[in-house]
Design a protein around this motif. Structure first.
Motif, PDB file in Angstrom:
ATOM      1  N   LYS A 213       0.672  -1.217   0.039  1.00 52.80           N
ATOM      2  CA  LYS A 213       0.146   0.049  -0.030  1.00 52.80           C
ATOM      3  C   LYS A 213       0.825   1.034  -0.029  1.00 52.80           C
ATOM      4  N   LEU A 214       0.191   2.327  -0.102  1.00 53.98           N
ATOM      5  CA  LEU A 214       1.041   3.664  -0.422  1.00 53.98           C
ATOM      6  C   LEU A 214       1.390   3.973   1.134  1.00 53.98           C
ATOM      7  N   LEU A 215       2.744   4.525   1.147  1.00 54.22           N
ATOM      8  CA  LEU A 215       3.123   5.170   2.266  1.00 54.22           C
ATOM      9  C   LEU A 215       2.132   5.748   3.206  1.00 54.22           C
TER      10      LEU A 215
ATOM     11  N   LEU B 214      -9.719   6.108  15.005  1.00 56.53           N
ATOM     12  CA  LEU B 214     -10.242   7.397  14.719  1.00 56.53           C
ATOM     13  C   LEU B 214      -9.315   8.586  14.758  1.00 56.53           C
ATOM     14  N   LEU B 215      -8.529   8.384  15.636  1.00 58.12           N
ATOM     15  CA  LEU B 215      -7.319   9.173  15.837  1.00 58.12           C
ATOM     16  C   LEU B 215      -6.457   9.487  14.639  1.00 58.12           C
ATOM     17  N   GLN B 216      -6.518   8.316  13.940  1.00 55.05           N
ATOM     18  CA  GLN B 216      -5.447   8.121  12.823  1.00 55.05           C
ATOM     19  C   GLN B 216      -5.772   9.004  11.909  1.00 55.05           C
ATOM     20  N   ALA B 217      -6.968   9.071  11.323  1.00 53.91           N
ATOM     21  CA  ALA B 217      -7.337  10.283  10.247  1.00 53.91           C
ATOM     22  C   ALA B 217      -6.820  11.640  10.332  1.00 53.91           C
ATOM     23  N   PRO B 218      -7.227  12.241  11.671  1.00 56.25           N
ATOM     24  CA  PRO B 218      -6.656  13.444  11.792  1.00 56.25           C
ATOM     25  C   PRO B 218      -5.050  13.726  11.818  1.00 56.25           C
ATOM     26  N   VAL B 219      -4.339  12.323  12.162  1.00 58.19           N
ATOM     27  CA  VAL B 219      -3.143  12.605  12.151  1.00 58.19           C
ATOM     28  C   VAL B 219      -2.513  12.334  10.954  1.00 58.19           C
ATOM     29  N   SER B 220      -3.150  11.574  10.299  1.00 62.54           N
ATOM     30  CA  SER B 220      -2.896  11.453   8.723  1.00 62.54           C
ATOM     31  C   SER B 220      -2.992  12.875   7.900  1.00 62.54           C
TER      32      SER B 220
ATOM     33  N   LEU C 298       2.315   4.435  11.265  1.00 61.54           N
ATOM     34  CA  LEU C 298       3.500   4.625  11.540  1.00 61.54           C
ATOM     35  C   LEU C 298       4.201   5.724  10.810  1.00 61.54           C
ATOM     36  N   HIS C 299       4.065   5.338   9.527  1.00 65.43           N
ATOM     37  CA  HIS C 299       4.668   6.546   8.669  1.00 65.43           C
ATOM     38  C   HIS C 299       3.971   8.012   8.664  1.00 65.43           C
ATOM     39  N   MET C 300       2.834   7.873   8.818  1.00 65.91           N
ATOM     40  CA  MET C 300       2.079   9.280   8.897  1.00 65.91           C
ATOM     41  C   MET C 300       2.172   9.676  10.280  1.00 65.91           C
ATOM     42  N   GLN C 301       2.512   9.139  11.095  1.00 68.18           N
ATOM     43  CA  GLN C 301       2.586   9.569  12.632  1.00 68.18           C
ATOM     44  C   GLN C 301       3.895  10.291  12.617  1.00 68.18           C
TER      45      GLN C 301
END
Ligand code: MFK
Length: 664
Positions: A365-367, A590-596, A372-375
């Motif tokens: 998949k895309l990075l 849910l928190l992943q979306a705003p972090v991304s 973890l990459h997005m964080q």
């Protein structure tokens, strides 16, 4: 026979097998050969119009500039952003590929001391004039906002400038010194040229301070001597060890005036400030010999030289013995430029990382779809946002000071924040550049991607214009000189802003944390008040980092509170089935979306996204030995160096501690 037949059969089979193998190998080789002619295995990260893509910058301008100013500035920045991508960026790479060349003698043995720069470098000088990169701050078309507008243009220009930001920093500093002297008649021509929009008239300036005995200890390291001439001018004799942008038209420099016996006053009180032209109208050097060009780790596009002054004609422009105080106007401007360079290089690296994350596929998949990459990118984004807001605050205050609109408190705050921002963002930029480089994998380490150039050029930011420790001592100098007033203003400014932010629920943890940090800072100052100066000196770096973290924490909270980057709810409880109907505030899904969104620059409300980054970390189980930051990343062991990614500052501890020794 059977054996023989059997052998024959085996031999036949082997021959057949090896022919088959050969064919497979040939096919494979042909396939590889074809692949070699294909353009790229991976897509190249790119950036578009850096003004249009910078949501924080645009929303900051929208919130702060008067509408009429915003309209004009927006139009110009959009145009400039396009010019940067299409025309200026390619010149920047050309400057990197064609560094300056020094030719000491011509073919016939004549000493020429020619520093040859490439056409792209010379074009950068013309562009700087055309774009008013210095002029804008001095014309004051937009009153107190002109300085901020100039800083924004320089910020956009910096990472596409091929190193030309350096001469511009010193040019701006020289113009500032001349302006602060009231533009004496003898310097009018120089001032007009430094602030000209006409490429044919425009001059750049050098700032020659460093000598053989050292760069930081100017008071004791300066040996250059000035001899007064019958016509009132001076001739300078000495050796300047590190003169950046040696191809500049003029320079400001320090020297000791010799008396009739040839004696000079030593120390800081013996230093005076001089103006000189580097070459005369025919291009002949002003009794200066170029010893050699410096072989630097980075900023190779720009000629840095060792210069012998062998009677260079110069004009005294400060009161005798007031050279350091006079050149400090220049230092403060070049230090602000250093902050601009730091924020710009962080922004560039993150923009490229982002684009790469949208294109590069790994593990199916895309990075951008790897949390973890997005964080990791989101944490860098938090850093650059804090640094950017600190920069904007400084140039806003400078603009007020330059138009006589700043209160005494604002002037004191400015004096304190310049060294704080220079020392902190210089370190941040190196750390972010290294981290961002990693996000490209091995490609980040390849010279021809241009990424190592950014890293190398960034590494100097914590060294020149005063190292981290020298700047930490300058913070103490500002405290001492104002008899503590700068700290009183700092604390009251932060506390006033915290009051405003404390009504916002999402910010309550951050506000609380900042209050604790301020409490610790005050306790520390009370305790150290009765101690030796040595204690304060030992703590100067940690102390300065704490000031930077507290102030940037406050700035981030303010930006969120005022919605400087717009707002749209990013948390939608219905998206998470397992959490449905329960408390979703710590749900990693849910928190992943705003972090991304924060990482990719698509967050409508980066402040909330930053808080989500903190909450996400909070939701992770705590590892033993964590650095007890409740907001940012309690899951990381102490000493990992990532503490300053925290959106709110850590407490100050008086003795050096591993968590505070590095900004990252
Ligand atoms: C993309 C970015 C590009 C950036 C381009 C960079 C190009 C590179 C060019 C260079 O690298 S040039 C070399 C840079 N060198 C330095 O930055 C020198 C570092 N050393 C210091 O800064 C020392 O702290 C300093 C030389 C200033 C100490 O000198 P002194 O003589 O021990 O200072 P002192 O006695 O404390 O202060 C003398 C006066 O100056 C005082 O005023 P008063 O006499 O009125 O009391 C100070 O208050 C004043 N002063 C010193 N620093 C000041 C300042 N005033 C305002 N702001 C400051 N920062």
């Amino acid at each position: 026979m059977l054996n023989v037949k059997g052998i024959k059969r085996i031999v036949g089979q082997e021959q057949q097998a090896s022919m088959k193998e050969k064919r497979v190998l040939e096919d494979w080789e042909m396939h590889l050969a074809r692949r070699e002619t294909e353009a790229l295995f991976q897509e190249q990260p790119e950036t578009g119009n850096q003004y249009l893509e910078d949501t924080l910058l645009r929303s900051y301008l929208k919130t702060h500039l008067p509408p009429k100013v915003l309209e004009e500035v927006h139009r110009d920045l959009e145009r400039f952003g396009n010019r940067l991508v299409t025309k200026i960026q390619p010149l920047s790479w050309e400057c990197e590929l064609n560094p300056p060349v020094f030719r000491q003698y011509d073919a016939w043995g004549q000493r020429v001391d020619d520093i040859h720069t490439c056409t792209a470098w010379r074009r950068m000088k013309e562009i700087s004039a055309e774009e008013g990169l210095i002029a804008e701050a001095y014309e004051k078309r937009y009153s107190n906002w002109s300085r901020l507008y100039q800083a924004v243009k320089l910020y956009l220009f910096s990472s596409s400038s091929g190193g030309f930001s350096c001469p511009l920093a010193m040019t701006d500093g020289a113009a500032k010194v001349i302006e602060s002297l009231g533009i004496p008649g003898s310097l009018k021509n120089a001032f007009d040229r430094l602030t000209s929009r006409d490429p044919k008239k425009f001059w750049t300036s050098g700032q020659w301070m460093t000598e053989r005995r050292g760069g930081s200890d100017v008071a004791n390291g300066t040996e250059t001597m000035a001899r007064k001439q019958p016509d009132g001018t001076y001739r300078l004799y000495g050796f300047k060890w590190f003169t950046s942008a040696a191809d500049s038209d003029m320079a400001l420099t320090l020297a000791r005036i010799a008396d009739a016996e040839g004696q000079c006053t030593q120390g800081s009180r013996g230093l005076s400030l001089f103006f000189l032209r580097v070459r005369d109208e025919e291009g002949k050097l002003n009794s200066i010999q170029v010893q050699r060009l410096k072989d630097k780790l980075g900023t190779r596009q720009m000629a840095t030289a060792e210069l012998w002054l062998q009677g260079a004609r110069a004009e005294l422009i400060s009161a005798e013995g007031r050279g350091v105080a006079a050149i400090s106007n220049m230092l403060n401007i070049t230090r602000i430029h250093n902050v601009i360079g730091a924020v710009a290089s962080m922004r560039r690296m993150i923009s490229l990382s982002r684009d790469y994350a949208r294109k590069r596929v790994a593990f199916g998949k895309l990075l951008k779809d790897h949390p973890l990459h997005m964080q990791t990118i989101a944490r860098m984004e938090v850093q650059v946002r804090g640094a950017f807001l600190l920069l904007m605050e400084i140039v806003r205050l400078l603009g007020l000071a330059e138009t006589n609109l700043a209160s005494q408190q604002e002037q004191l705050l400015l004096r304190l924040l310049i060294p704080v921002a220079k020392l902190y963002t210089g370190k941040q930029a190196s750390a972010v550049a290294v981290e961002a480089m990693e996000s490209f994998g091995g490609q980040g380490y390849m010279e021809d991607t241009g990424l190592p150039v950014i890293l190398r050029d960034t590494l100097v930011l914590s060294i020149w214009e005063g190292t981290t420790n020298i700047l930490s001592l300058d913070v103490l100098r500002s405290l001492a000189k104002s008899q503590g007033q700068v700290m009183a203003v700092f604390l009251s400014t932060v506390q006033k802003k915290l009051e405003l932010a404390s009504g916002t629920e999402e910010l309550s943890a951050a506000v609380q944390r900042t209050r604790e940090a301020i409490g610790n800072l005050q306790q520390f100052m009370a305790a150290v008040g009765s101690e030796q100066a040595l204690t304060m000196e030992m703590a100067a770096r940690d102390f300065s980092y704490s000031l930077a973290r507290i102030y940037t924490g406050r700035q981030r909270q303010e930006s969120q509170n005022h919605g400087w980057a717009g707002w749209e709810g990013t948390l939608n409880p219905t998206q998470c089935h397992p959490c449905h109907g329960r408390d979703t505030s710590h749900c990693p899904r849910l928190l992943q979306a705003p972090v991304s969104n924060l990482a990719l620059g698509t967050a409508r409300d980066p402040g909330t996204a930053t808080a989500a980054l903190g909450t996400l970390c909070q939701a992770l189980p705590t590892l033993p030995g964590n650095n007890s930051c409740p907001i940012s990343h309690p899951a990381l062991p102490s000493g990992t160096g990532s503490h300053s990614l925290c959106p709110v500052p850590p407490a100050l501890v008086p003795s050096p501690s591993p968590a505070l020794l590095e900004p990252l």
